[in-house]
Motif scaffolding. Structure first.
Motif, mmCIF file in Angstrom:
data_model
loop_
_atom_site.group_PDB
_atom_site.id
_atom_site.type_symbol
_atom_site.label_atom_id
_atom_site.label_comp_id
_atom_site.label_asym_id
_atom_site.label_seq_id
_atom_site.Cartn_x
_atom_site.Cartn_y
_atom_site.Cartn_z
ATOM 1 N N GLY A 194 0.820 -1.191 0.000
ATOM 2 C CA GLY A 194 0.000 0.000 0.000
ATOM 3 C C GLY A 194 0.865 1.256 0.000
ATOM 4 O O GLY A 194 2.100 1.171 0.043
ATOM 5 N N PRO A 195 0.258 2.434 -0.059
ATOM 6 C CA PRO A 195 -1.184 2.653 -0.132
ATOM 7 C C PRO A 195 -1.722 2.336 -1.524
ATOM 8 O O PRO A 195 -0.981 2.405 -2.504
ATOM 9 N N GLN A 196 -3.016 2.010 -1.600
ATOM 10 C CA GLN A 196 -3.611 1.752 -2.898
ATOM 11 C C GLN A 196 -5.123 1.897 -2.833
ATOM 12 O O GLN A 196 -5.743 1.653 -1.798
ATOM 13 N N LEU A 197 -5.680 2.290 -3.974
ATOM 14 C CA LEU A 197 -7.123 2.345 -4.151
ATOM 15 C C LEU A 197 -7.493 1.270 -5.155
ATOM 16 O O LEU A 197 -7.136 1.363 -6.337
ATOM 17 N N ASP A 198 -8.175 0.223 -4.684
ATOM 18 C CA ASP A 198 -8.579 -0.887 -5.541
ATOM 19 C C ASP A 198 -9.960 -0.632 -6.126
ATOM 20 O O ASP A 198 -10.880 -0.194 -5.413
ATOM 21 N N THR A 199 -10.116 -0.919 -7.415
ATOM 22 C CA THR A 199 -11.424 -0.933 -8.064
ATOM 23 C C THR A 199 -11.608 -2.327 -8.639
ATOM 24 O O THR A 199 -10.750 -2.813 -9.384
ATOM 25 N N THR A 200 -12.727 -2.973 -8.292
ATOM 26 C CA THR A 200 -12.890 -4.397 -8.588
ATOM 27 C C THR A 200 -14.309 -4.707 -9.024
ATOM 28 O O THR A 200 -15.270 -4.287 -8.371
ATOM 29 N N SER A 201 -14.431 -5.451 -10.118
ATOM 30 C CA SER A 201 -15.730 -5.933 -10.597
ATOM 31 C C SER A 201 -15.765 -7.446 -10.440
ATOM 32 O O SER A 201 -14.863 -8.153 -10.899
ATOM 33 N N TRP A 202 -16.837 -7.942 -9.811
ATOM 34 C CA TRP A 202 -16.958 -9.345 -9.465
ATOM 35 C C TRP A 202 -17.935 -10.074 -10.382
ATOM 36 O O TRP A 202 -18.957 -9.529 -10.778
ATOM 37 N N PHE A 203 -17.590 -11.336 -10.676
ATOM 38 C CA PHE A 203 -18.526 -12.253 -11.327
ATOM 39 C C PHE A 203 -19.028 -13.298 -10.337
ATOM 40 O O PHE A 203 -20.195 -13.672 -10.338
ATOM 41 N N LYS A 204 -18.137 -13.746 -9.454
ATOM 42 C CA LYS A 204 -18.484 -14.784 -8.487
ATOM 43 C C LYS A 204 -17.659 -14.569 -7.232
ATOM 44 O O LYS A 204 -16.483 -14.198 -7.300
ATOM 45 N N ALA A 205 -18.291 -14.827 -6.066
ATOM 46 C CA ALA A 205 -17.597 -14.612 -4.802
ATOM 47 C C ALA A 205 -16.805 -15.838 -4.348
ATOM 48 O O ALA A 205 -15.729 -15.698 -3.756
ATOM 49 N N ASP A 206 -17.327 -17.024 -4.599
ATOM 50 C CA ASP A 206 -16.710 -18.234 -4.070
ATOM 51 C C ASP A 206 -16.828 -19.378 -5.075
ATOM 52 O O ASP A 206 -17.938 -19.865 -5.310
ATOM 53 N N PRO A 207 -15.694 -19.788 -5.678
ATOM 54 C CA PRO A 207 -14.351 -19.210 -5.543
ATOM 55 C C PRO A 207 -14.291 -17.846 -6.209
ATOM 56 O O PRO A 207 -15.057 -17.584 -7.146
ATOM 57 N N PRO A 208 -13.387 -16.980 -5.751
ATOM 58 C CA PRO A 208 -13.348 -15.616 -6.285
ATOM 59 C C PRO A 208 -13.084 -15.582 -7.786
ATOM 60 O O PRO A 208 -12.175 -16.244 -8.285
ATOM 61 N N ASP A 209 -13.900 -14.812 -8.490
ATOM 62 C CA ASP A 209 -13.736 -14.609 -9.922
ATOM 63 C C ASP A 209 -14.006 -13.120 -10.161
ATOM 64 O O ASP A 209 -15.149 -12.672 -10.086
ATOM 65 N N ARG A 210 -12.952 -12.363 -10.453
ATOM 66 C CA ARG A 210 -13.062 -10.916 -10.502
ATOM 67 C C ARG A 210 -11.966 -10.341 -11.386
ATOM 68 O O ARG A 210 -10.976 -11.022 -11.702
ATOM 69 N N VAL A 211 -12.122 -9.095 -11.771
ATOM 70 C CA VAL A 211 -11.041 -8.323 -12.391
ATOM 71 C C VAL A 211 -10.849 -7.078 -11.531
ATOM 72 O O VAL A 211 -11.806 -6.508 -11.006
ATOM 73 N N THR A 212 -9.592 -6.663 -11.385
ATOM 74 C CA THR A 212 -9.302 -5.583 -10.448
ATOM 75 C C THR A 212 -8.148 -4.720 -10.928
ATOM 76 O O THR A 212 -7.315 -5.155 -11.734
ATOM 77 N N HIS A 213 -8.132 -3.499 -10.423
ATOM 78 C CA HIS A 213 -7.063 -2.546 -10.749
ATOM 79 C C HIS A 213 -6.675 -1.815 -9.470
ATOM 80 O O HIS A 213 -7.535 -1.451 -8.668
ATOM 81 N N ALA A 214 -5.383 -1.615 -9.270
ATOM 82 C CA ALA A 214 -4.892 -0.916 -8.081
ATOM 83 C C ALA A 214 -4.223 0.395 -8.490
ATOM 84 O O ALA A 214 -3.285 0.399 -9.299
ATOM 85 N N LEU A 215 -4.719 1.497 -7.936
ATOM 86 C CA LEU A 215 -4.072 2.797 -8.081
ATOM 87 C C LEU A 215 -3.119 2.940 -6.904
ATOM 88 O O LEU A 215 -3.534 3.104 -5.755
ATOM 89 N N LYS A 216 -1.821 2.878 -7.180
ATOM 90 C CA LYS A 216 -0.811 2.827 -6.122
ATOM 91 C C LYS A 216 -0.378 4.235 -5.734
ATOM 92 O O LYS A 216 0.686 4.728 -6.133
ATOM 93 N N LYS A 217 -1.222 4.914 -4.972
ATOM 94 C CA LYS A 217 -0.882 6.250 -4.502
ATOM 95 C C LYS A 217 -1.762 6.599 -3.325
ATOM 96 O O LYS A 217 -2.815 5.997 -3.119
ATOM 97 N N ARG A 218 -1.337 7.599 -2.567
ATOM 98 C CA ARG A 218 -2.135 8.085 -1.450
ATOM 99 C C ARG A 218 -3.238 8.988 -1.979
ATOM 100 O O ARG A 218 -2.993 9.858 -2.822
ATOM 101 N N VAL A 219 -4.444 8.756 -1.489
ATOM 102 C CA VAL A 219 -5.581 9.565 -1.941
ATOM 103 C C VAL A 219 -6.389 10.053 -0.739
ATOM 104 O O VAL A 219 -7.611 10.118 -0.782
#
Length: 317
Positions: A194-219
């Motif tokens: 960290g620090p990071q701001l994650d943005t994540t879109s989910w298809f399934k919770a269990d098992p996890p199935d998602r796409v995500t992006h991390a903005l690696k900065k302090r906000v």
């Protein structure tokens, strides 16, 4: 590394009880108690940009978590068990609605998570909408994120979040499970520094199935967080700047509630109490339309200038 909200969704209260319905029909043109409707000195003119139908707006002018208007307007403070974070530590004690000179209109929803490094001494907090299904359109919230604890030693793996999630009672068991996340991790977590701001879109919770992006900065500070879901694409924007998009199976597939929460991934050290504050100035949703940042702010400004604290004209599904 984002984690799903692995808890049943409650339906304890209903949206649009009679006071809230009257507020919608009259555009809140008169004064009313407990933050319900408008300020006494507010003009009666309703705003015109991106107004009803299909609008949900709230600027959290309530007296506390037990204010009847909070439930009548379709909000509830979580008290059940489960995760994420430190299980079974959800409490109303961290939810408040104080004055804040840095906020538009001078009032906020404050979400304060606290811990002394033990489960017994930990309190997590979450506030969610209920009863109004949100799907395609624009989700926007003015949120204050924290890089440091309000009191106590730094170092906790805290998660400050804004997310729509499936509105069904057992959301993670739904075949059309939907979740769209903003998560701010000032000290990282799940192996990230960290620090990071994650943005994540989910298809399934269990098992996890998602796409995500991390903005690696302090906000830290006030930001306009937006999610636009239109034409088979989800777009996450921070202060008008696009961060991440998802499409294909990684979009919402059913109606959702919106949640704000402040919680701990783990308890990395004991000794000494500390508190972490997250604040929400207002939330705005426009059904079925992609609204620009400028038009979102223009609409919200119109609500404030007209003295409207809460409005819900989203059609019932």
């Amino acid at each position: 590394m984002s984690q799903p909200r692995r808890t049943p969704r409650r339906r304890a209260w209903t949206v649009l009880a009679l006071p809230a319905l009257l507020c919608v029909l009259t555009a809140c043109s008169g004064g009313s108690p407990s933050g319900e409707g408008v300020d006494d000195a507010a003009p009666s003119t309703a705003p015109t940009p991106s107004g009803p139908p299909g609008t949900l707006f709230d600027n959290f002018h309530y007296s506390g978590p037990d204010d009847p208007s909070l439930a009548a307007h379709g909000w509830q403070v979580r008290t059940d068990g489960g995760g994420p974070g430190i299980k079974d530590t959800w409490s109303t004690t961290g939810a408040g609605f104080p004055s804040d000179p840095t906020a538009q209109g001078g009032r906020v929803l404050k979400l304060q998570a606290s811990t002394d490094g033990t489960k017994e001494g930990t309190r997590q907090v979450e506030v969610q909408s209920t009863g109004t299904g949100l799907f395609t359109g624009t989700y926007a919230a003015r949120v204050h994120l924290s890089d440091k604890p309000t009191s106590g030693r730094n170092g906790d793996h805290v998660v400050e979040t804004f997310f729509p999630i499936s509105a069904s009672d057992a959301s993670d068991a739904s075949t059309n499970y939907s979740e769209l996340d903003y998560e701010y991790l000032p000290n990282g977590g799940w192996g990230s520094v960290g620090p990071q701001l994650d943005t994540t879109s989910w298809f399934k919770a269990d098992p996890p199935d998602r796409v995500t992006h991390a903005l690696k900065k302090r906000v830290a500070g006030w930001h306009l967080l937006m999610i636009t879901f239109m034409n088979g694409k989800v777009t996450y924007s921070l202060d008008g700047k696009e961060l991440f998009t998802s499409s294909g199976k990684y979009v919402a597939r059913e109606e959702m509630d919106v949640h704000f929460s402040n919680w701990f991934i783990d308890l990395p050290f004991t000794g000494g109490s500390r508190t972490w504050d997250m604040k929400v100035n207002w939330f705005y949703y426009k059904a079925g339309e992609a609204v620009s940042q400028a038009d979102v702010q223009k609409t919200v400004d119109g609500f404030y200038s007209s003295g409207i604290n809460h409005l819900n004209t989203v059609p019932k599904s």
